[in-house]
Design a protein around this motif. Structure first.
Motif, PDB file in Angstrom:
ATOM      1  N   LEU A 136      29.297 132.189 -59.314  1.00 21.14           N
ATOM      2  CA  LEU A 136      28.315 132.239 -60.617  1.00 21.14           C
ATOM      3  C   LEU A 136      27.299 130.957 -60.978  1.00 21.14           C
ATOM      4  CD1 LEU A 136      30.751 134.388 -62.818  1.00 21.14           C
ATOM      5  CD2 LEU A 136      29.355 135.498 -61.099  1.00 21.14           C
ATOM      6  N   SER A 137      27.643 129.841 -60.824  1.00 19.24           N
ATOM      7  CA  SER A 137      26.678 128.973 -60.662  1.00 19.24           C
ATOM      8  C   SER A 137      24.952 129.311 -59.282  1.00 19.24           C
ATOM      9  CB  SER A 137      27.619 127.699 -61.100  1.00 19.24           C
ATOM     10  OG  SER A 137      28.305 127.572 -62.282  1.00 19.24           O
ATOM     11  N   TYR A 138      25.432 129.729 -59.412  1.00 19.70           N
ATOM     12  CA  TYR A 138      24.191 129.415 -58.056  1.00 19.70           C
ATOM     13  C   TYR A 138      22.957 129.271 -58.863  1.00 19.70           C
ATOM     14  CZ  TYR A 138      22.749 134.066 -60.881  1.00 19.70           C
ATOM     15  OH  TYR A 138      22.578 134.895 -62.118  1.00 19.70           O
ATOM     16  N   PHE A 139      22.439 128.696 -59.401  1.00 19.73           N
ATOM     17  CA  PHE A 139      21.384 127.892 -59.431  1.00 19.73           C
ATOM     18  C   PHE A 139      21.477 126.795 -59.372  1.00 19.73           C
ATOM     19  CE2 PHE A 139      24.466 126.289 -63.231  1.00 19.73           C
ATOM     20  CZ  PHE A 139      24.184 125.198 -62.504  1.00 19.73           C
ATOM     21  N   SER A 140      22.647 126.250 -58.352  1.00 16.75           N
ATOM     22  CA  SER A 140      22.880 124.910 -57.876  1.00 16.75           C
ATOM     23  C   SER A 140      22.283 125.147 -56.390  1.00 16.75           C
ATOM     24  CB  SER A 140      24.571 125.010 -57.935  1.00 16.75           C
ATOM     25  OG  SER A 140      25.153 124.963 -58.489  1.00 16.75           O
ATOM     26  N   GLU A 141      22.116 126.689 -55.653  1.00 13.82           N
ATOM     27  CA  GLU A 141      21.629 126.553 -54.490  1.00 13.82           C
ATOM     28  C   GLU A 141      20.174 126.675 -54.488  1.00 13.82           C
ATOM     29  OE1 GLU A 141      19.502 127.902 -50.761  1.00 13.82           O
ATOM     30  OE2 GLU A 141      19.289 128.791 -53.244  1.00 13.82           O
ATOM     31  N   ALA A 142      19.281 126.046 -54.980  1.00 11.91           N
ATOM     32  CA  ALA A 142      18.012 125.875 -54.953  1.00 11.91           C
ATOM     33  C   ALA A 142      17.405 124.162 -55.512  1.00 11.91           C
ATOM     34  CB  ALA A 142      17.003 126.414 -56.543  1.00 11.91           C
ATOM     35  N   ALA A 143      18.710 123.504 -56.295  1.00 11.98           N
ATOM     36  CA  ALA A 143      18.369 121.826 -56.412  1.00 11.98           C
ATOM     37  C   ALA A 143      18.983 121.708 -55.362  1.00 11.98           C
ATOM     38  CB  ALA A 143      18.989 121.851 -57.339  1.00 11.98           C
ATOM     39  N   ALA A 144      19.707 122.092 -54.740  1.00  8.08           N
ATOM     40  CA  ALA A 144      20.618 121.220 -53.325  1.00  8.08           C
ATOM     41  C   ALA A 144      19.326 121.653 -52.524  1.00  8.08           C
ATOM     42  CB  ALA A 144      21.665 122.195 -52.888  1.00  8.08           C
ATOM     43  N   HIS A 145      18.481 122.747 -52.002  1.00  8.31           N
ATOM     44  CA  HIS A 145      17.822 122.681 -50.855  1.00  8.31           C
ATOM     45  C   HIS A 145      16.647 122.076 -51.358  1.00  8.31           C
ATOM     46  CE1 HIS A 145      15.563 125.088 -48.139  1.00  8.31           C
ATOM     47  NE2 HIS A 145      13.958 125.112 -48.549  1.00  8.31           N
ATOM     48  N   ASN A 146      16.318 121.941 -52.961  1.00  7.43           N
ATOM     49  CA  ASN A 146      15.192 120.794 -52.859  1.00  7.43           C
ATOM     50  C   ASN A 146      15.045 120.110 -52.431  1.00  7.43           C
ATOM     51  OD1 ASN A 146      13.456 122.983 -54.093  1.00  7.43           O
ATOM     52  ND2 ASN A 146      14.163 122.523 -55.949  1.00  7.43           N
ATOM     53  N   LEU A 147      16.319 119.443 -52.412  1.00 10.50           N
ATOM     54  CA  LEU A 147      16.448 117.722 -52.308  1.00 10.50           C
ATOM     55  C   LEU A 147      17.202 118.088 -50.781  1.00 10.50           C
ATOM     56  CD1 LEU A 147      18.325 116.310 -55.482  1.00 10.50           C
ATOM     57  CD2 LEU A 147      16.422 115.767 -54.079  1.00 10.50           C
ATOM     58  N   LYS A 148      17.106 118.074 -49.605  1.00  5.93           N
ATOM     59  CA  LYS A 148      17.546 118.718 -48.350  1.00  5.93           C
ATOM     60  C   LYS A 148      19.349 118.386 -48.280  1.00  5.93           C
ATOM     61  CE  LYS A 148      12.750 117.605 -46.865  1.00  5.93           C
ATOM     62  NZ  LYS A 148      12.246 118.194 -47.726  1.00  5.93           N
ATOM     63  N   LEU A 149      20.061 118.855 -49.497  1.00  6.43           N
ATOM     64  CA  LEU A 149      21.164 118.514 -49.293  1.00  6.43           C
ATOM     65  C   LEU A 149      21.289 120.214 -48.548  1.00  6.43           C
ATOM     66  CD1 LEU A 149      22.105 116.439 -52.315  1.00  6.43           C
ATOM     67  CD2 LEU A 149      22.362 116.303 -50.001  1.00  6.43           C
ATOM     68  N   PRO A 150      22.822 119.835 -47.870  1.00  2.60           N
ATOM     69  CA  PRO A 150      23.451 121.959 -47.567  1.00  2.60           C
ATOM     70  C   PRO A 150      24.174 122.223 -48.698  1.00  2.60           C
ATOM     71  CG  PRO A 150      24.399 120.075 -46.017  1.00  2.60           C
ATOM     72  CD  PRO A 150      23.516 119.674 -47.092  1.00  2.60           C
ATOM     73  N   SER A 151      24.775 123.811 -48.991  1.00  2.00           N
ATOM     74  CA  SER A 151      24.670 124.063 -50.012  1.00  2.00           C
ATOM     75  C   SER A 151      26.155 125.070 -49.467  1.00  2.00           C
ATOM     76  CB  SER A 151      24.218 124.683 -50.888  1.00  2.00           C
ATOM     77  OG  SER A 151      24.051 125.221 -50.552  1.00  2.00           O
ATOM     78  N   ILE A 152      27.563 125.238 -49.948  1.00  2.00           N
ATOM     79  CA  ILE A 152      28.270 126.043 -49.291  1.00  2.00           C
ATOM     80  C   ILE A 152      29.384 127.116 -51.098  1.00  2.00           C
ATOM     81  CG2 ILE A 152      30.734 126.281 -48.774  1.00  2.00           C
ATOM     82  CD1 ILE A 152      30.209 124.027 -47.010  1.00  2.00           C
TER      83      ILE A 152
END
Length: 453
Positions: free
Chosen positions: A118-134
Motif C-alpha cells: 500500500l506504499s507503492y509510491f516507493s517503487e518509483a523512487a527506488a527505480h529512479n535511483l537505480k535500486l532494486p525493490s521488493i
C-alpha cells in the motif's frame, strides 16, 4: 539511533504503511532480515509513527505525509492511503537520495528497497535511483486472488452487486460467495478500485514477499506464481521466526494476564475486533448478553472510540458492567500474542484480520469469525469452510445466536474437532519455519536474491 556496531552490513530500506496491522509485520520482517546480516532503515510517515526506542537495532527516518486533520478524522482508510501515495512520493525520493549520497563504503550500500504494497509510491523512487525493490504483502494469497476477481467484475460493470448478501458462488475462486468478496466499506467505490489496482501492480519490482505459508495456501500460492512474472516468497508466519519489536498504537493492559492465570485451561473465549473495526451500542449490548449467557469466562477488548456514540465501554447505556459480571474481563487493549498463547484461552472471537488469523493458528486456537470489511471476509470463509478451524458468525448480532455459537466452539463436540484441527495447523506452521520447511527454504532464497543485487 544509528546501528553503531553494524555499519559494515549491507543496508535495506523498508517502507511502512502507517496502520498497526501493516507496521508490525514489517517490523517482524525487518528483525528477520537483520538476523540474516542486513542493516535496517525503516522509513515511516509522521502519521501513526512508531516509537524508535522500541527498536534499537534499526534506524528510523520519518517523512512528511501531508495528511490534514480532516483527512485523519474522516476515518476513510482508502482516501488516507491514496493521499499518502500522492504526497509521500517526493519526500521519500529526497530521503532515499540523501541516504544514497551518505553511503560510506560499498559494504554499507543500500542493496534494496522493500515496501508495503500500500506504499507503492516507493517503487518509483527506488527505480529512479537505480535500486532494486521488493513488495511486501501483509495479507494472504487467497485475498489477493479474490481482489483480482473483484477488479475484473468491476471492469465488466458487475460492481456494485445487485445483492451484497448474495450466496451465489464465485466460480473463479471457490469456496467464496459473492457476499465474501473483499469490497471496501470506506469512501467512493472508484477510490477503492483505484487503490486496489495500484497495489496489485508489480511495476518494476523484483519479487513479492507474502506473510503466509504453504500449509494454509499452497494451491493459491502456486496459482499466483503462475500468473506473476517475478518470484514469490511465502515466508510466514513472520512473527514466529525471530523475536521482534512491535508497534503499539494503543497501550496494552497486561493486567488481563493475571486474570487469565486464574481461569481453567481452554475455558476462556478471547474477544477482540482488531485495531480498526467499530460497532454500535446495540450490537455491543447483544454481545455482552450473549457472552454472559454462554456461561464461559471471556476476555473482551473494547477499544476507545470503537463504539459509535460512546467514548468508552463504561459510557454505553444498558449496564454493561453488570451484564458482564465477574465472568468477564474487559480491557481497552490486550497483548494479543501473549493472550493467545495462554493455556486458559480456548477460543478467539476475531474480526479475521490476517495477522490475528496467523497468531491464532500459530497457537492452535479455534476462531469465531466476525469479519468487518474487505479481506477479512475472505479469511473468515476459509476458516469455516476450508481449514475448518472455526465458525462464521454472519448477519445481525443477536444474543441467543451468540450464546449458541460460543458454546458450540467452547463446549460442544463440534468445537473439540475444530480445536484438534487448529492444533494440527499449529504443528504444520511450526514445521514450515523449521530447517527444511517451506517458509525456511523460501526465506533463504529471498536472502540469496537480495544478496545478488
Amino acid at each position: 539511533m544509528a546501528e553503531q556496531g553494524h555499519r559494515q552490513r549491507p543496508r535495506l530500506v523498508l517502507v511502512a504503511t502507517p496502520f498497526q496491522g501493516h507496521i508490525n509485520p514489517l517490523l517482524q520482517l525487518s528483525a528477520i532480515l537483520h538476523s540474516k546480516g542486513f542493516s535496517i532503515t525503516i522509513v515511516h510517515t509522521q502519521f501513526n509513527s512508531p516509537d524508535p526506542s522500541n527498536c534499537p537495532d534499526f534506524n528510523f527516518l520519518f517523512i512528511q505525509d501531508g495528511l490534514s486533520d480532516h483527512d485523519i478524522a474522516s476515518l476513510d482508510l482508502t482516501a488516507i492511503v491514496l493521499v499518502l501515495n500522492d504526497r509521500c512520493r517526493l519526500p521519500f525520493q529526497e530521503c532515499l537520495a540523501k541516504l544514497v549520497e551518505e553511503q560510506e563504503t560499498d559494504d554499507d550500500r543500500i542493496v534494496c528497497v522493500i515496501y508495503d504494497e500500500l506504499s507503492y509510491f516507493s517503487e518509483a523512487a527506488a527505480h529512479n535511483l537505480k535500486l532494486p525493490s521488493i513488495i511486501f504483502r501483509t495479507n494472504n494469497a487467497n485475498s489477493f486472488l479474490a481482489r483480482s476477481v473483484l477488479i475484473e467484475m468491476y471492469a465488466q460493470g458487475h460492481i456494485p452487486l445487485a445483492d451484497p448478501m448474495s450466496q451465489e458462488a464465485v466460480l473463479e475462486h471457490p469456496p467464496l460467495r459473492l457476499r465474501d468478496l473483499p469490497i471496501s466499506s470506506f469512501g467512493p467505490m472508484k477510490n477503492f478500485f483505484k487503490l486496489m489496482g495500484n497495489a496489485r501492480d508489480v511495476r518494476r519490482s523484483s519479487a513479492i514477499i507474502y506473510n503466509t505459508m504453504d500449509c494454509l495456501e499452497e494451491s493459491s500460492l502456486t496459482k499466483l506464481q503462475q500468473q506473476c512474472h517475478v518470484p514469490i516468497f511465502a515466508i510466514g508466519p513472520v512473527h514466529k521466526i525471530v523475536p521482534a519489536p512491535s508497534c503499539r498504537l494503543l497501550e496494552e493492559d497486561s493486567s488481563c494476564m493475571s486474570w487469565l492465570d486464574k481461569q481453567a485451561p481452554n475455558s476462556v473465549i478471547y474477544v477482540s475486533p482488531g485495531s480498526l473495526a467499530s460497532t454500535n451500542e446495540k450490537d455491543l449490548i447483544e454481545m455482552a448478553w450473549g457472552l454472559a449467557n454462554s456461561k464461559q469466562p471471556f476476555l473482551w477488548v473494547v477499544r476507545p472510540g470503537s463504539v459509535h456514540g460512546s467514548e468508552c465501554f463504561e459510557s454505553v447505556p444498558g449496564g454493561l458492567r453488570e451484564i458482564v459480571g465477574e465472568r468477564g474481563c474487559v480491557v481497552k487493549w490486550a497483548p494479543q500474542k501473549e493472550v493467545l498463547a495462554h493455556n486458559a484461552v480456548g477460543g478467539f472471537w476475531s474480526h479475521c484480520g490476517w495477522n490475528s488469523l496467523l497468531e491464532s493458528v500459530s497457537e492452535g486456537v479455534p476462531i469465531i469469525c466476525r469479519p468487518s470489511f474487505g479481506d477479512q471476509k475472505v479469511t473468515a470463509r476459509y476458516v469455516s469452510q476450508v481449514w475448518r478451524v472455526g465458525l462464521h458468525l454472519e448477519d445481525e448480532l443477536e444474543r441467543g445466536e451468540i450464546e449458541r455459537v460460543v458454546r458450540r466452539l467452547m463446549v460442544d463436540k463440534e468445537g473439540e474437532g475444530m480445536r484438534q484441527r487448529a492444533m494440527n495447523l499449529k504443528e504444520k506452521a511450526e514445521l514450515c519455519i523449521r530447517t527444511g520447511g517451506s517458509s525456511y527454504n523460501s526465506l533463504n532464497k529471498l536472502v540469496e536474491l537480495i544478496k545478488s543485487f
